[in-house]
Scaffold this motif. Sequence first.
Motif, mmCIF file in Angstrom:
data_model
loop_
_atom_site.group_PDB
_atom_site.id
_atom_site.type_symbol
_atom_site.label_atom_id
_atom_site.label_comp_id
_atom_site.label_asym_id
_atom_site.label_seq_id
_atom_site.Cartn_x
_atom_site.Cartn_y
_atom_site.Cartn_z
ATOM 1 N N ARG A 106 0.845 -1.198 0.000
ATOM 2 C CA ARG A 106 0.000 0.000 0.000
ATOM 3 C C ARG A 106 0.886 1.257 0.000
ATOM 4 O O ARG A 106 0.595 2.228 -0.702
ATOM 5 C CB ARG A 106 -0.920 0.001 1.208
ATOM 6 N N ALA A 107 1.976 1.203 0.766
ATOM 7 C CA ALA A 107 2.886 2.350 0.809
ATOM 8 C C ALA A 107 3.480 2.620 -0.572
ATOM 9 O O ALA A 107 3.576 3.772 -1.017
ATOM 10 C CB ALA A 107 3.993 2.101 1.827
ATOM 11 N N LEU A 108 3.883 1.556 -1.261
ATOM 12 C CA LEU A 108 4.445 1.725 -2.601
ATOM 13 C C LEU A 108 3.397 2.238 -3.580
ATOM 14 O O LEU A 108 3.689 3.063 -4.462
ATOM 15 C CB LEU A 108 5.022 0.396 -3.098
ATOM 16 N N ALA A 109 2.173 1.769 -3.439
ATOM 17 C CA ALA A 109 1.096 2.220 -4.322
ATOM 18 C C ALA A 109 0.809 3.701 -4.108
ATOM 19 O O ALA A 109 0.591 4.461 -5.066
ATOM 20 C CB ALA A 109 -0.156 1.391 -4.079
ATOM 21 N N LEU A 110 0.830 4.135 -2.829
ATOM 22 C CA LEU A 110 0.606 5.554 -2.535
ATOM 23 C C LEU A 110 1.762 6.410 -3.053
ATOM 24 O O LEU A 110 1.551 7.533 -3.527
ATOM 25 C CB LEU A 110 0.430 5.759 -1.033
ATOM 26 N N ALA A 111 2.966 5.868 -2.959
ATOM 27 C CA ALA A 111 4.111 6.603 -3.493
ATOM 28 C C ALA A 111 3.956 6.793 -5.001
ATOM 29 O O ALA A 111 4.159 7.897 -5.535
ATOM 30 C CB ALA A 111 5.413 5.849 -3.185
ATOM 31 N N ALA A 112 3.587 5.717 -5.692
ATOM 32 C CA ALA A 112 3.400 5.800 -7.140
ATOM 33 C C ALA A 112 2.288 6.789 -7.487
ATOM 34 O O ALA A 112 2.398 7.566 -8.453
ATOM 35 C CB ALA A 112 3.083 4.418 -7.703
ATOM 36 N N GLN A 113 1.232 6.773 -6.698
ATOM 37 C CA GLN A 113 0.112 7.692 -6.927
ATOM 38 C C GLN A 113 0.552 9.141 -6.718
ATOM 39 O O GLN A 113 0.185 10.039 -7.490
ATOM 40 C CB GLN A 113 -1.023 7.348 -5.967
ATOM 41 N N THR A 114 1.355 9.349 -5.678
ATOM 42 C CA THR A 114 1.876 10.697 -5.407
ATOM 43 C C THR A 114 2.716 11.193 -6.568
ATOM 44 O O THR A 114 2.562 12.335 -7.032
ATOM 45 C CB THR A 114 2.720 10.696 -4.121
ATOM 46 N N PHE A 115 3.610 10.323 -7.051
ATOM 47 C CA PHE A 115 4.460 10.718 -8.174
ATOM 48 C C PHE A 115 3.609 11.081 -9.395
ATOM 49 O O PHE A 115 3.885 12.061 -10.098
ATOM 50 C CB PHE A 115 5.418 9.584 -8.557
ATOM 51 N N GLU A 116 2.578 10.291 -9.645
ATOM 52 C CA GLU A 116 1.745 10.516 -10.822
ATOM 53 C C GLU A 116 0.964 11.820 -10.702
ATOM 54 O O GLU A 116 0.895 12.614 -11.663
ATOM 55 C CB GLU A 116 0.783 9.341 -11.009
ATOM 56 N N ILE A 117 0.398 12.069 -9.521
ATOM 57 C CA ILE A 117 -0.384 13.295 -9.326
ATOM 58 C C ILE A 117 0.515 14.524 -9.470
ATOM 59 O O ILE A 117 0.152 15.510 -10.135
ATOM 60 C CB ILE A 117 -1.069 13.286 -7.940
ATOM 61 N N GLU A 118 1.708 14.462 -8.864
ATOM 62 C CA GLU A 118 2.597 15.624 -8.923
ATOM 63 C C GLU A 118 3.176 15.808 -10.333
ATOM 64 O O GLU A 118 3.356 16.939 -10.788
ATOM 65 C CB GLU A 118 3.693 15.494 -7.875
ATOM 66 N N ALA A 119 3.431 14.702 -11.018
ATOM 67 C CA ALA A 119 3.900 14.817 -12.403
ATOM 68 C C ALA A 119 2.820 15.440 -13.286
ATOM 69 O O ALA A 119 3.102 16.292 -14.141
ATOM 70 C CB ALA A 119 4.297 13.443 -12.939
ATOM 71 N N ASP A 120 1.565 15.023 -13.078
ATOM 72 C CA ASP A 120 0.459 15.622 -13.840
ATOM 73 C C ASP A 120 0.343 17.110 -13.555
ATOM 74 O O ASP A 120 0.075 17.917 -14.457
ATOM 75 C CB ASP A 120 -0.857 14.921 -13.494
ATOM 76 N N ALA A 121 0.536 17.475 -12.287
ATOM 77 C CA ALA A 121 0.447 18.884 -11.904
ATOM 78 C C ALA A 121 1.520 19.705 -12.614
ATOM 79 O O ALA A 121 1.250 20.819 -13.097
ATOM 80 C CB ALA A 121 0.587 19.023 -10.391
ATOM 81 N N LEU A 122 2.714 19.152 -12.703
ATOM 82 C CA LEU A 122 3.799 19.874 -13.380
ATOM 83 C C LEU A 122 3.539 19.989 -14.872
ATOM 84 O O LEU A 122 3.781 21.042 -15.474
ATOM 85 C CB LEU A 122 5.129 19.164 -13.127
ATOM 86 N N ARG A 123 3.043 18.900 -15.471
ATOM 87 C CA ARG A 123 2.753 18.963 -16.902
ATOM 88 C C ARG A 123 1.675 19.997 -17.196
ATOM 89 O O ARG A 123 1.721 20.676 -18.234
ATOM 90 C CB ARG A 123 2.324 17.579 -17.402
ATOM 91 N N ALA A 124 0.706 20.143 -16.297
ATOM 92 C CA ALA A 124 -0.387 21.091 -16.526
ATOM 93 C C ALA A 124 0.052 22.542 -16.360
ATOM 94 O O ALA A 124 -0.636 23.458 -16.832
ATOM 95 C CB ALA A 124 -1.540 20.787 -15.564
ATOM 96 N N LEU A 125 1.190 22.767 -15.695
ATOM 97 C CA LEU A 125 1.647 24.139 -15.479
ATOM 98 C C LEU A 125 1.950 24.865 -16.782
ATOM 99 O O LEU A 125 1.755 26.075 -16.889
ATOM 100 C CB LEU A 125 2.912 24.146 -14.620
ATOM 101 N N THR A 126 2.432 24.142 -17.775
ATOM 102 C CA THR A 126 2.837 24.770 -19.034
ATOM 103 C C THR A 126 1.711 25.580 -19.657
ATOM 104 O O THR A 126 1.894 26.732 -20.068
ATOM 105 C CB THR A 126 3.319 23.701 -20.029
ATOM 106 N N ALA A 127 0.541 24.986 -19.703
ATOM 107 C CA ALA A 127 -0.600 25.652 -20.332
ATOM 108 C C ALA A 127 -1.084 26.842 -19.510
ATOM 109 O O ALA A 127 -1.785 27.713 -20.039
ATOM 110 C CB ALA A 127 -1.737 24.657 -20.525
#
Length: 329
Positions: free
Chosen positions: A11-32
Motif C-alpha cells: 500500500r505504501a508503494l502504491a501511494l508513493a506511485a500515486q503521489t508521483f503521478e499526481i505531482e507529475a500531472d500537476a507539473l505537466r499542466a503548469l505549461t498551459a
Amino acid sequence: MTSPMPFDPQRALALAAQTFEIEADALRALTARQGEGFTGAVQAMLACRGRVVVMGMGKSGHVGRKIAATLASTGTPAFFVHPAEASHGDLGMVTSGDVVLAISNSGESDELAAILPTLRRLGVTVVAMTGKPASMLARHADLVISSAVDQEACPLNLAPTASTTAQMALGDALAVALLDARGFREEDFARSHPGGALGRKLLVHVADLMRHGDALPLVREDTAFIPMMREMSAKGLGAAVVVDGAMNVLGIFTDGDLRRQVEKGADLRALNAGAVMHRGPKTIRDDALAAAAAELMEAHRITSVLVVDGAAKLVGVLTIGDLMRAKVV
C-alpha cells in the motif's frame, strides 16, 4: 486520530506511485497555465534595480526560501523575508527598487494581506505566485503567475503536496529563464559557489597551488648525480628540474628515472643531470586552471607537471598531491 492500521508495504508503494503521478500531472499542466504573468515577472526581475524579495507563509515560505536561494546562486540577487516578521520591522529590508515575489496557494494569507498596502506605497512591483487567480493576493498584485493544481497528492486533498511541487518548479523555471536572459555562464555560477566542486574547478588556477621559489628542486645540466639526488631529497617532490641560467626548462629527472637507471646497472656516480634527465617534460602555464593541470597529468599518467610563465620560464611545480589537497580532483 484513529488507531493506525498494520503497515502494508504494498500500500505504501502504491501511494508513493500515486503521489508521483499526481505531482507529475500537476507539473505537466503548469505549461498551459503560463503566459504574460510569467514573462512579465521575468522582465520585471531583469529590470530590477534592487533585489527580488521572496515572501510566503507556512509551506509556501519553505518553498520561498529555496526559490530565493536558487535565484541568488544563478545571477539574480534575492533573499527571503518572512511576512509575519515583515510586519514587525523586517519590511525595512524592502526598498522601492525591489521586486516582491509573494507566494500563497490560496492567495488569502493574512500576513501577506497585512503588508500589501505598505508594499504598494513603496512602489515595488508585486508578483503573486498563487493557485487562485481571483484571490486577494492576485487582485492586488502587478503580475500573477499561476501555480494552480487540480488536486493535492495528499489522500485527504488537504496537505500542500502537489501545490508546493508546482511552486518549486515555477521558481526553478524563473531562475532558468533569468539566467538564460542574463547570459549566465559556468564561470558566473562558480563565483557564487567558491566552496563547491565546480567553483574549485573554474576558479582555482595553477599559480594558486604550485610550489615555487626555494621549494623548487633545481639543478643545472652539469650537476653531478649525487648533488642532484640531495636536491631531490631536500625538496621532497620526487623530481629534480634541470634548468639553464635563464630558468628555461631543459629536462626533468624523477624517482621513476632513478629506478630505470638502477635497473640498467648504470654507474650513477659517473653521471650528471644532463646525462640522465628526461628531455621535453610536460609543462603548463601558471595562469591555466588547476583542473586543466589535472587533466594533463591524467592524460599522460604523470604525478607532477612543471609550471612556466608566458615567456616559458620555469616558475613552479604542481603535483597531484597539491591538486588533491585543494580538492580539485
